[in-house]
Design a protein around this motif. Structure first.
Motif, short mmCIF file in Angstrom:
data_model
loop_
_atom_site.label_atom_id
_atom_site.label_comp_id
_atom_site.label_asym_id
_atom_site.label_seq_id
_atom_site.Cartn_x
_atom_site.Cartn_y
_atom_site.Cartn_z
N VAL A 255 0.86 -1.19 0.00
CA VAL A 255 0.00 0.00 0.00
C VAL A 255 0.90 1.23 0.00
O VAL A 255 1.60 1.50 0.97
N ARG B 216 0.68 8.48 -0.41
CA ARG B 216 0.25 9.39 -1.48
C ARG B 216 1.42 9.97 -2.25
O ARG B 216 1.36 10.09 -3.49
N ASP C 85 -5.64 9.87 -6.15
CA ASP C 85 -6.95 9.74 -5.49
C ASP C 85 -7.62 8.43 -5.88
O ASP C 85 -8.17 7.72 -5.03
N LEU D 184 -5.76 5.38 -4.22
CA LEU D 184 -5.95 5.31 -2.77
C LEU D 184 -7.39 4.93 -2.41
O LEU D 184 -7.62 4.23 -1.42
N ARG D 185 -8.35 5.37 -3.21
CA ARG D 185 -9.73 4.92 -2.99
C ARG D 185 -9.84 3.41 -3.20
O ARG D 185 -10.52 2.71 -2.45
N LEU E 267 -7.64 1.19 -2.67
CA LEU E 267 -6.99 0.47 -1.58
C LEU E 267 -7.58 0.77 -0.21
O LEU E 267 -7.15 0.18 0.78
N SER E 268 -8.55 1.65 -0.16
CA SER E 268 -9.04 2.14 1.14
C SER E 268 -9.73 1.07 1.98
O SER E 268 -9.83 1.19 3.20
N SER E 269 -10.21 0.00 1.34
CA SER E 269 -10.92 -1.03 2.09
C SER E 269 -9.97 -2.02 2.77
O SER E 269 -10.41 -2.87 3.56
N THR F 37 -7.75 -3.61 5.44
CA THR F 37 -7.70 -3.45 6.89
C THR F 37 -6.25 -3.28 7.35
O THR F 37 -5.30 -3.53 6.60
N ASP F 38 -6.10 -2.88 8.60
CA ASP F 38 -4.75 -2.75 9.16
C ASP F 38 -4.02 -4.09 9.12
O ASP F 38 -2.82 -4.15 8.83
N ARG G 198 -2.88 -4.75 5.61
CA ARG G 198 -1.76 -3.87 5.25
C ARG G 198 -0.45 -4.36 5.85
O ARG G 198 0.63 -4.08 5.32
#
Length: 211
Positions: A88, A91, A100, A103-104, A106-108, A110-111, A114
């Protein structure tokens, strides 16, 4: 860095995305099974001795169907051949015009994903890439998922870590990487669908990207 190539041989790494899955991803659709069988026929003439696959049903079933067409192949389930986010980016690593969007996408994650994904990606690179130890050429097949194929192609080209994004692969497409001692890694084949008839090609891609 100096690399000792005296005791190594060429590794031919065949990368395959699983066949088309059922909507609930519980296994392969009928089209996916046909894709896997046809790919197995294509690979039957290659001296593949080891077939690695991810643990999810769609990869396991694809591997079983391909292995049924091969002779003397050892089949291994590997967590590092599974479906995970390998990296991941921050920016500032990304081109401004697409940051943008990426990153959207990949936003789902979880920690836990990642953290664990990069660990598995490092394991995959260590296990599957580079010249083969010993004096005999090695042919290995990995039945996996879109993200890992993108990661290994990116690694082969020494591209920035974020560049696995956007390297997309169709179901049952074939990519081949060649690791020869003392030579740059070669992408011998990328997302090849020559073994599939028109009605089985480009599944896993949105319609506007079908070629």
């Amino acid at each position: 860095m100096t690399v000792n190539t005296a005791a190594s041989a060429t590794r031919h790494l065949y990368l395959v995305r699983h066949g088309e899955a059922l909507p609930d991803e519980s296994g392969l659709s009928e089209r996916g099974r046909r894709q896997a069988e046809l790919l197995g026929r294509r690979l039957a003439g290659r001296p593949i001795r080891v077939l690695h696959h991810g643990p999810l049903p769609r990869a396991t079933q694809t591997a079983e169907l391909i292995a049924g067409q091969l002779t003397g192949v050892e089949v291994r389930a590997e967590e590092c051949a599974g479906d995970y986010v390998p990296y991941v980016p921050a920016r500032d690593e990304l081109p401004p015009d697409c940051a943008d969007h990426l990153l959207r996408f990949l936003s789902s994650a979880t920690d836990e994903e990642r953290e664990r994904g990069p660990e598995l990606a490092r394991e995959a690179v260590a296990r599957f890439t580079g010249p083969a130890p010993g004096g005999t050429d090695r042919h290995e097949l990995v039945v996996t998922h879109n993200f890992l194929i993108g990661w290994l192609v990116r690694h082969a080209l020494d591209a920035p870590p974020w560049r696995w994004l956007g390297l997309n692969h169709a179901n049952a497409a074939l990519t081949v990487l060649r690791y020869a001692p003392g030579r740059p890694t070669t992408v011998a084949l990328l997302n090849d669908l020559g073994h599939l008839p028109d009605d089985l090609r480009w599944t896993g891609f949105p319609p506007e990207l079908h070629l």
